[in-house]
Design a protein around this motif. Structure first.
Motif, PDB file in Angstrom:
ATOM      1  N   TYR A  52      -0.567  -5.969   1.579  1.00 16.55           N
ATOM      2  CA  TYR A  52      -0.747  -4.560   1.233  1.00 16.55           C
ATOM      3  C   TYR A  52      -0.680  -3.658   2.458  1.00 16.55           C
TER       4      TYR A  52
ATOM      5  N   TYR B  87       0.839  -1.204   0.000  1.00 18.46           N
ATOM      6  CA  TYR B  87       0.000   0.000   0.000  1.00 18.46           C
ATOM      7  C   TYR B  87       0.869   1.246   0.000  1.00 18.46           C
TER       8      TYR B  87
ATOM      9  N   SER C 241      -2.910  -0.695  -5.169  1.00 15.33           N
ATOM     10  CA  SER C 241      -3.634  -1.335  -4.073  1.00 15.33           C
ATOM     11  C   SER C 241      -5.136  -1.224  -4.275  1.00 15.33           C
TER      12      SER C 241
END
Lengths: 139, 513
Positions: B449, B382, B389
């Protein structure tokens, strides 16, 4: 397999078999023969040449990469089918022309073009397999 | 030629063929031509993508035109060499076939663009693009042919091209995956061939319209149950249905990621298409008899696929199990047999082609950004790219079947069709699968993420060429999630065309023989 007799005879045998393979290809429309079996005969010719003189000689003699030969065969076989689009008939319909050259009528057809494509596909594909196998034998 | 006294109209098509009918044979012919050109130019690495990507875009255009033609005029047939069916090999495009072909072409185009960043020069010299085009020739041919032996031939074409793609790179573990893949697929294809030989012995014809008509007429005395069951096993193996699904997770994580993406989008769906074609159009009564078996297989496939996804730590293997779980939903739709069920299966197949391809691409990019495919060491994505993402999250939700993405509607259709006949447990299984898939993919999002990177990330940039197809495929899934009406009407129309093939038969035999 490098006896003197074999190495001497191989080029002539190869030439004869290549000629015979074209004869079988052209004969194939109405009689036993055709592109597939003709192609196989041509591959046998190249294999004999390869066993006698090595694969480098075969690659030189072919000029084109065997894979490119088979791709060209696929291309013209497909084109032979698409020809019928110009005449309003379905895909792969046999189309004939009868040009007269020097007083001899020569029947030419899209079927023959397709069969020539098959011949080249077989020659290219099986030759590249045969060459790869023989190359693997050397190392 | 000399004047021929024989009546040719009994054997040949003598009426001129409308130009639009050529669209039926054009997709495979176009792919073969482009593939042959690319194979001739195999050594010109720079030219490969320059030719292949326009060719794939052309395929999308051809399939879109064919879809418009078929949607407006009903099924279209062309017979090879102008021999009248059932003797000439027929290519028949109906809505089901064309929808699958168009989705396949879109997926292949996305894969071709994504490969710009994923396949290096040696992979291109080895022949990635020729193989891709020949794979598409096989896939398009399988979706559009009207002859069951011809279907077998196209299966072989796509299988051989896929062998080439799966071994691209010739690493030992790729050979290992390829052998499992090749061996099990060859068993399935052989079973398909044996069954087709049996079918020819029974009907004396291979034309699918002819078979459908003859099966309807002589159902009482023909051993059709055997044929339907054999086809179910053969194509079930192709589609990776439980318990013959083990080849898929064993092989899909080994090739280049874009190859996995294409396989996930195309190959199992050809099996589903063949199941729809044989069991719904040719042997509907036998499908009804088999429906309990099909539904058991479907439920086991979807639940075990989702559970398998929960148990994996390699994200590529994990997505392989998500692909399998989706196959279970399609089989559930197939087992119901109602227009809603079949339509849901077709819709889910189209959705799955787009989303599974995109998921593998996302996994490939995640692996490239973080330097690993292992959930234990992935992390911090992320922070690397918020856009990537967001795209991944949309795809995860779409694969799990959450609204408002394209996976939601086919699940609604299948669940509703199940409740309509009182099979509430089937609807519950579909919902439970969605729930389990959400957990499995949510786990990927949380670990790969959101979690801070457990180790220093290698400095890698996001290649724009690889991101573009991902954006487009995600846009498709959002688009069909928000505006499903058109596609829903089309798949319902397609399902009716399969269940009641009068228009299909009429297109092959115009006089209504």
């Amino acid at each position: 397999m490098n006896t003197l007799i074999f190495r001497t005879v191989a080029p002539f045998l190869t030439a004869l078999m290549a000629l015979f393979s074209i004869f079988v290809l052209l004969r194939g429309h109405n009689e036993p023969g055709g592109g597939f079996i003709g192609g196989l005969i041509a591959v046998s010719a190249l294999a004999i040449f390869g066993i006698a003189n090595g694969i480098a000689a075969v690659r030189r003699a072919l000029w084109f990469h065997p894979m490119a030969i088979s791709a060209f065969g696929l291309f013209i076989a497909c084109l032979a089918g698409l020809l019928s689009a110009a005449f309003g008939v379905p895909f792969m319909t046999g189309l004939w022309v009868y040009p007269v050259v020097l007083g001899v009528e020569i029947p030419l057809s899209s079927v023959m073009l397709f069969d020539t494509g098959v011949y080249l596909v077989v020659v290219g594909a099986i030759t590249s397999i045969a060459l790869a196998l023989e190359a693997g034998d050397d190392v | 030629m000399a004047a021929n006294p024989a009546d040719l109209s009994a054997a040949l098509v003598l009426t001129p063929v409308p130009a639009a009918d050529w669209l039926v044979v054009l997709p495979p012919a176009w792919c073969i031509l482009a593939g042959a050109v690319l194979l001739m130019l195999r050594k010109s690495v720079r030219l490969q993508a320059l030719i292949a990507i326009p060719a794939l875009a052309g395929l999308v255009v051809i399939d879109a035109l064919l879809l418009a033609h078929v949607a407006a005029n009903g099924p279209v047939t062309m017979v090879m060499g102008r021999w009248l069916p059932p003797f000439g090999i027929a290519f028949t495009a109906d809505l089901t076939g064309v929808l699958f072909a168009l989705a396949g072409a879109v997926v292949a185009l996305a894969g071709g663009v994504h490969a710009l960043a994923d396949i290096d020069a040696s992979g291109r010299r080895y022949g990635f693009y020729p193989f891709l085009l020949l794979l598409m020739a096989g896939v398009s041919g399988a979706f559009l042919t009207g002859d069951i032996f011809n279907l077998y031939v196209w299966f072989e074409v796509l299988l051989i091209a896929s062998f080439g793609l799966i071994t691209l790179g010739s690493e030992p573990r790729q050979i290992d995956g390829a052998i499992k893949y090749a061996f099990l697929n060859l068993i399935a294809t052989t079973l398909f061939l044996v069954t087709t030989g049996y079918l020819y012995g029974i009907f004396g014809t291979l034309n699918m319209a002819d078979i459908a008509a003859k099966a309807a007429a002589g159902r009482a005395e023909l051993p059709l149950m055997t044929l339907a069951t054999l086809y179910f096993v053969a194509f079930g193996m192709k589609a990776a249905a439980f318990p013959v699904n083990f080849w898929l997770p064993a092989s899909y994580h080994t090739p280049r990621v874009v190859v996995s993406a294409l396989f996930a989008g195309l190959l199992t769906k050809v099996g589903i298409y063949a199941l729809l074609r044989t069991l719904v159009m040719l042997f509907p009564v036998e499908r009804e008899e088999l429906s309990f078996l099909i539904v058991l297989v479907g439920v086991a496939t979807m639940l075990l696929g989702a559970l398998g996804a929960l148990g994996q730590s390699d994200i590529r293997r994990l997505i392989g199990y998500v692909v399998i779980s989706g196959i279970g939903v399609m089989l559930a739709g197939l087992s119901l047999g109602s227009p809603g069920g079949i339509g849901g299966a077709i819709f889910y197949a189209l959705h799955s082609m787009v989303v599974m391809t995109a998921l593998y691409m996302a996994a490939g990019l995640a692996g490239r950004l973080a330097g690993s495919f292992d959930l234990n060491s992935l992390g911090g994505l992320y922070g690397r790219s918020a856009l990537f993402s967001a795209l991944s999250l949309v795809l995860f939700f779409a694969a799990a079947g959450l609204p408002p993405f394209s996976g939601f509607w086919p699940k609604v259709m299948v669940a509703k069709a199940a409740i309509d006949i009182g099979a509430w447990w089937l609807a519950a299984a579909v919902l439970a699968t969605g729930f389990l898939t959400t957990i499995a993919l949510g786990r990927v999002f949380a670990l790969a993420y959101w979690r801070p990177a457990p180790m220093a990330l290698p400095v890698q940039t996001m290649p724009a060429g690889a991101l573009l197809p991902l954006v487009l495929l995600t846009a498709l899934t959002v688009g069909f999630g928000l505006f499903p009406e058109r596609l829903m009407a089309l798949v319902q129309h397609a399902a009716q065309g399969l269940a009641d093939p009068r228009a299909y038969i009429g297109s092959v035999f115009p006089e209504g023989k």
